[in-house]
Write a protein that holds these residues in place. Structure first.
Motif, PDB file in Angstrom:
ATOM      1  N   CYS A 119       0.857  -1.177   0.000  1.00 27.87           N
ATOM      2  CA  CYS A 119       0.000   0.000   0.000  1.00 27.87           C
ATOM      3  C   CYS A 119       0.896   1.230   0.000  1.00 27.87           C
ATOM      4  O   CYS A 119       2.101   1.136   0.256  1.00 27.87           O
ATOM      5  CB  CYS A 119      -0.965   0.033   1.191  1.00 27.87           C
ATOM      6  N   TRP A 120       0.308   2.383  -0.294  1.00 26.58           N
ATOM      7  CA  TRP A 120       1.059   3.634  -0.308  1.00 26.58           C
ATOM      8  C   TRP A 120       0.128   4.793  -0.005  1.00 26.58           C
ATOM      9  O   TRP A 120      -1.019   4.808  -0.445  1.00 26.58           O
ATOM     10  CB  TRP A 120       1.717   3.861  -1.673  1.00 26.58           C
ATOM     11  N   GLY A 121       0.605   5.755   0.745  1.00 19.53           N
ATOM     12  CA  GLY A 121      -0.151   6.976   0.967  1.00 19.53           C
ATOM     13  C   GLY A 121      -0.466   7.239   2.421  1.00 19.53           C
ATOM     14  O   GLY A 121      -0.119   6.457   3.302  1.00 19.53           O
ATOM     15  N   PRO A 122      -1.153   8.350   2.666  1.00 19.00           N
ATOM     16  CA  PRO A 122      -1.465   8.729   4.044  1.00 19.00           C
ATOM     17  C   PRO A 122      -2.406   7.754   4.748  1.00 19.00           C
ATOM     18  O   PRO A 122      -2.400   7.651   5.957  1.00 19.00           O
ATOM     19  CB  PRO A 122      -2.099  10.112   3.926  1.00 19.00           C
ATOM     20  N   THR A 123      -3.223   7.022   4.003  1.00 23.17           N
ATOM     21  CA  THR A 123      -4.153   6.070   4.631  1.00 23.17           C
ATOM     22  C   THR A 123      -3.511   4.709   4.885  1.00 23.17           C
ATOM     23  O   THR A 123      -4.111   3.860   5.531  1.00 23.17           O
ATOM     24  CB  THR A 123      -5.398   5.870   3.746  1.00 23.17           C
ATOM     25  N   CYS A 124      -2.310   4.509   4.409  1.00 20.84           N
ATOM     26  CA  CYS A 124      -1.637   3.208   4.528  1.00 20.84           C
ATOM     27  C   CYS A 124      -1.223   2.898   5.971  1.00 20.84           C
ATOM     28  O   CYS A 124      -0.996   1.754   6.312  1.00 20.84           O
ATOM     29  CB  CYS A 124      -0.423   3.191   3.608  1.00 20.84           C
ATOM     30  N   GLU A 125      -1.141   3.901   6.819  1.00 24.00           N
ATOM     31  CA  GLU A 125      -0.718   3.670   8.210  1.00 24.00           C
ATOM     32  C   GLU A 125      -1.752   2.876   8.991  1.00 24.00           C
ATOM     33  O   GLU A 125      -1.422   1.909   9.658  1.00 24.00           O
ATOM     34  CB  GLU A 125      -0.426   4.997   8.907  1.00 24.00           C
ATOM     35  N   THR A 126      -3.005   3.261   8.916  1.00 24.00           N
ATOM     36  CA  THR A 126      -4.007   2.664   9.801  1.00 24.00           C
ATOM     37  C   THR A 126      -5.170   1.982   9.089  1.00 24.00           C
ATOM     38  O   THR A 126      -5.820   1.127   9.686  1.00 24.00           O
ATOM     39  CB  THR A 126      -4.594   3.749  10.728  1.00 24.00           C
TER      40      THR A 126
END
Length: 131
Positions: free
Chosen positions: A24-31
């Motif tokens: 995954c990639w991007g700001p939403t990939c963390e949680t």
């Protein structure tokens, strides 16, 4: 003797299959785990002895937006003194990039002891008592 044979069986079964990582990639990939895809690392042929296929969780602050960005994927990691490392200094501000070599190990906030290895140890201890 049974413990050794059982541990060897788990080690062989675990290493016989290709490494599986989250992507995954991007700001939403963390949680947001729903954005994570599972994938098998492709075959990397002719890797030098000091490089190995691994799962990566790369975290860094985007220089433009100043937001934390996370990327999960397969990579080729450097093996130094028996430890894996990945150079992520060019990824952005405050980069953190742990690498690991167990299936789907790049899911946690921190990389920890592999689940398959833990199961192998538990079974090696419990199996002789159950048989």
């Amino acid at each position: 003797m049974q413990k050794i044979v059982l541990l060897l069986c788990f080690a062989i079964l675990h290493t016989a299959s290709a490494l599986e990582c989250f992507f995954c990639w991007g700001p939403t990939c963390e949680t947001e785990t729903k954005t994570w895809n599972k994938g098998t690392c492709g075959a990397f042929t002719s890797l030098p002895a000091n490089y190995q296929v691994a799962c990566l969780k790369l975290s860094f602050k985007d220089k433009t937006t100043q937001k934390m960005v996370v990327e999960r994927r397969c990579t080729v990691a450097d093996l130094k003194d028996g430890k894996l490392s990945y150079n992520c200094q060019n990824a952005g501000d405050q980069p953190i990039c742990p690498v690991c070599q167990t299936d789907l190990c790049n899911s946690a906030k921190s990389i920890s002891f592999g689940f398959v290895a833990l199961c192998g140890v538990v079974l090696a201890i419990a199996a002789p008592k159950l048989l």
